[in-house]
Design a protein around this motif. Structure first.
Motif, PDB file in Angstrom:
ATOM      1  N   GLY A 288       6.467  73.989 -36.844  1.00  0.00           N
ATOM      2  CA  GLY A 288       6.193  72.624 -37.409  1.00  0.00           C
ATOM      3  C   GLY A 288       4.978  72.186 -37.011  1.00  0.00           C
ATOM      4  O   GLY A 288       4.486  71.105 -37.143  1.00  0.00           O
ATOM      5  N   GLN A 289       3.957  73.164 -36.687  1.00  0.00           N
ATOM      6  CA  GLN A 289       2.672  72.791 -36.152  1.00  0.00           C
ATOM      7  C   GLN A 289       1.797  71.761 -37.142  1.00  0.00           C
ATOM      8  O   GLN A 289       1.071  71.068 -36.781  1.00  0.00           O
ATOM      9  N   GLN A 290       2.130  72.260 -38.545  1.00  0.00           N
ATOM     10  CA  GLN A 290       1.466  71.630 -39.775  1.00  0.00           C
ATOM     11  C   GLN A 290       1.633  70.062 -39.708  1.00  0.00           C
ATOM     12  O   GLN A 290       0.821  69.487 -40.025  1.00  0.00           O
ATOM     13  N   ILE A 291       3.149  69.797 -39.475  1.00  0.00           N
ATOM     14  CA  ILE A 291       3.227  68.398 -39.320  1.00  0.00           C
ATOM     15  C   ILE A 291       2.884  67.916 -38.032  1.00  0.00           C
ATOM     16  O   ILE A 291       2.511  66.792 -37.937  1.00  0.00           O
ATOM     17  N   ALA A 292       3.029  68.546 -36.973  1.00  0.00           N
ATOM     18  CA  ALA A 292       2.768  68.189 -35.578  1.00  0.00           C
ATOM     19  C   ALA A 292       1.305  67.406 -35.412  1.00  0.00           C
ATOM     20  O   ALA A 292       0.982  66.596 -34.933  1.00  0.00           O
ATOM     21  N   SER A 293       0.488  68.514 -36.215  1.00  0.00           N
ATOM     22  CA  SER A 293      -0.876  68.078 -36.049  1.00  0.00           C
ATOM     23  C   SER A 293      -1.435  66.868 -36.503  1.00  0.00           C
ATOM     24  O   SER A 293      -2.606  66.280 -36.203  1.00  0.00           O
ATOM     25  N   HIS A 294      -0.608  66.048 -37.320  1.00  0.00           N
ATOM     26  CA  HIS A 294      -1.097  64.883 -37.884  1.00  0.00           C
ATOM     27  C   HIS A 294      -0.530  63.782 -37.130  1.00  0.00           C
ATOM     28  O   HIS A 294      -0.655  62.628 -37.385  1.00  0.00           O
ATOM     29  N   HIS A 295       0.031  64.148 -35.748  1.00  0.00           N
ATOM     30  CA  HIS A 295       0.579  63.019 -34.955  1.00  0.00           C
ATOM     31  C   HIS A 295       0.097  63.035 -33.583  1.00  0.00           C
ATOM     32  O   HIS A 295      -0.063  64.191 -32.996  1.00  0.00           O
TER      33      HIS A 295
END
Ligand SMILES: Nc1ncnc2c1ncn2[C@@H]1O[C@H](COP(=O)(O)OP(=O)(O)OP(=O)(O)O)[C@@H](O)[C@H]1O
Length: 390
Positions: A288-295
């Motif tokens: 889920g790094q794709q989402i995690a990178s935004h936070h």
């Protein structure tokens, strides 16, 4: 139905651009005070209903659905706000306006049918016309037409006690439609019927709506009924509107964990961003790094996923292209359409997934559950978070 019946087409209407507004509620509130305790049954409700729309108000017991309907019908006086029907103000606090229920041109259908037990079907349906002093000949024509539309003409001479629940509800519907209300209010109209009848009456109601074109507000606590029937669904929470949208919008993008929960999204997990990926409360690493990178590091997000969107597979290393999490298979059961329903333990939470074909895992085995990023519902501070498009 004869051509002389033009249900749901009132003379006065409020036209807003291309839209014709049949009903509008503005800043509607209702506080009940009893035995020194006050309950805000409705707060700040703003809603516009277009001519010909079928709107379903959905929510759990006590969220204010009935109070909303009763206020529109004139059976309850709101504490704040304004109600307009067919362009006419029927209730307002300031200036003080409160049009009597009988003069509001609304029809009501209740859960318990509420037919007059001593009047036969024909006379029950004719009752609202007699009250409005409609001439006998006209009355007969309208009653025949509406009974035909609800497929109950052959029951005209029977008493309510001689009808099944489904037939009584059709008659109640005919009685509400016969005087061509500008708005039809349906208060849990299918709740007293058994499951099969409920499903067939749903499509009956939709057929009548298509044929007669009336405007309706239908309340229910059944999400399936709401999604199937509504042109729009209004989800309520503690007297307020939580979300309004088409069934597709509400189903695919519930705006809050409350909405996701009420709309039946069963798989959920709280995750924290650590080192650019997701980690669950028990320290499970996830893709889920794709989402995690935004936070920022340490952000906690609530992840909700529909069972249909979960793939069950062999355990692999978490990858960034989709969200993945390890789960333990608890059991599998045969489900609708020959698919297998998988019950899984994910970090102490119960998750469900579906999979075609034979079961290739044993209870107790660790498996990988993966979800496409676009199918995950991510909530940050109680609100749906959408990944910025790149
Ligand atoms: N006459 C009343 N006096 C005091 N409180 C009331 C009254 N009518 C409703 N309430 C309260 O207002 C809130 C909303 O009630 P309402 O009946 O509108 O909910 P609902 O969503 O229709 O529930 P249900 O699905 O169980 O019918 C509840 O907390 C209820 O207890």
């Amino acid at each position: 139905m004869t051509e002389t019946m033009t249900l749901g087409l009132p003379g006065e209407r409020e036209v807003d651009g291309d839209r014709t507004i049949s009903a509008s509620m503005t800043g509607l509130g209702k506080t009940f005070v009893s035995k020194g305790r006050s309950v805000d049954a409705l707060s700040d409700v703003d809603l516009e209903i277009e001519q010909g729309e079928y709107v379903v108000v959905l929510g759990p017991s006590g969220c204010g659905k009935s109070t909303l309907l009763r206020c529109v019908a004139g059976l309850e006086a709101p504490t704040t706000g304004r109600i307009q029907l067919a362009g006419k103000t029927v209730f307002s606090v300031q200036p003080q306006i409160d049009i009597r229920p009988n003069d509001r041109k609304v029809g009501m259908v209740f859960q318990n049918y509420a037919l007059w037990p001593h009047l036969n079907v024909e006379r029950n349906v004719a009752y609202p016309l007699r009250m409005r002093k409609v001439a006998k000949e006209d009355r007969r024509t309208k009653v025949t037409a509406v009974l035909e539309a609800v497929e109950c003409l052959h029951l005209a001479k029977r008493l309510p006690a001689e009808l099944s629940g489904g037939q009584q509800q059709r008659v109640a519907l005919a009685r509400a439609l016969v005087y061509e209300p500008s708005l039809l209010l349906l208060d849990e109209p299918l709740s007293n019927l058994d499951a099969l009848l409920r499903i067939s009456l749903r499509s009956e109601l939709l057929r009548l709506h298509r044929e007669l074109g009336f405007t309706a507000v239908h309340i229910t606590h059944d999400q399936e009924e709401a999604l199937e029937m509504g042109d729009r669904v209004v989800l309520m929470r503690e007297g307020r509107i939580e979300q309004v949208g088409t069934p597709e919008e509400v189903y695919s993008r519930p705006v809050s964990p409350y909405a996701a929960d009420f709309l039946g999204v069963r798989n959920r997990l709280d995750v924290t961003v650590r080192g650019g990926e997701f980690v669950s409360a028990l320290g499970l690493r996830m893709g889920g790094q794709q989402i995690a990178s935004h936070h920022p590091e340490g952000t906690t997000l609530r992840l909700f996923v529909r069972s249909n969107s979960v793939r069950v597979g062999t355990l692999q290393d978490p990858s960034g292209s989709h969200i993945s999490v390890a789960g333990t298979l608890v059991q599998t059961t045969l489900s609708e359409g020959g698919r297998r329903k998988y019950v899984l333990d994910v970090d102490g939470a119960t998750w469900f997934a579906f999979r075609e074909g034979p079961v290739s895992f044993q209870p107790g085995e660790r498996v990988e559950l993966s979800v496409e990023v676009r199918d995950a519902l991510i909530y940050l501070d109680g609100k749906l978070w959408t990944m910025p498009s790149t």
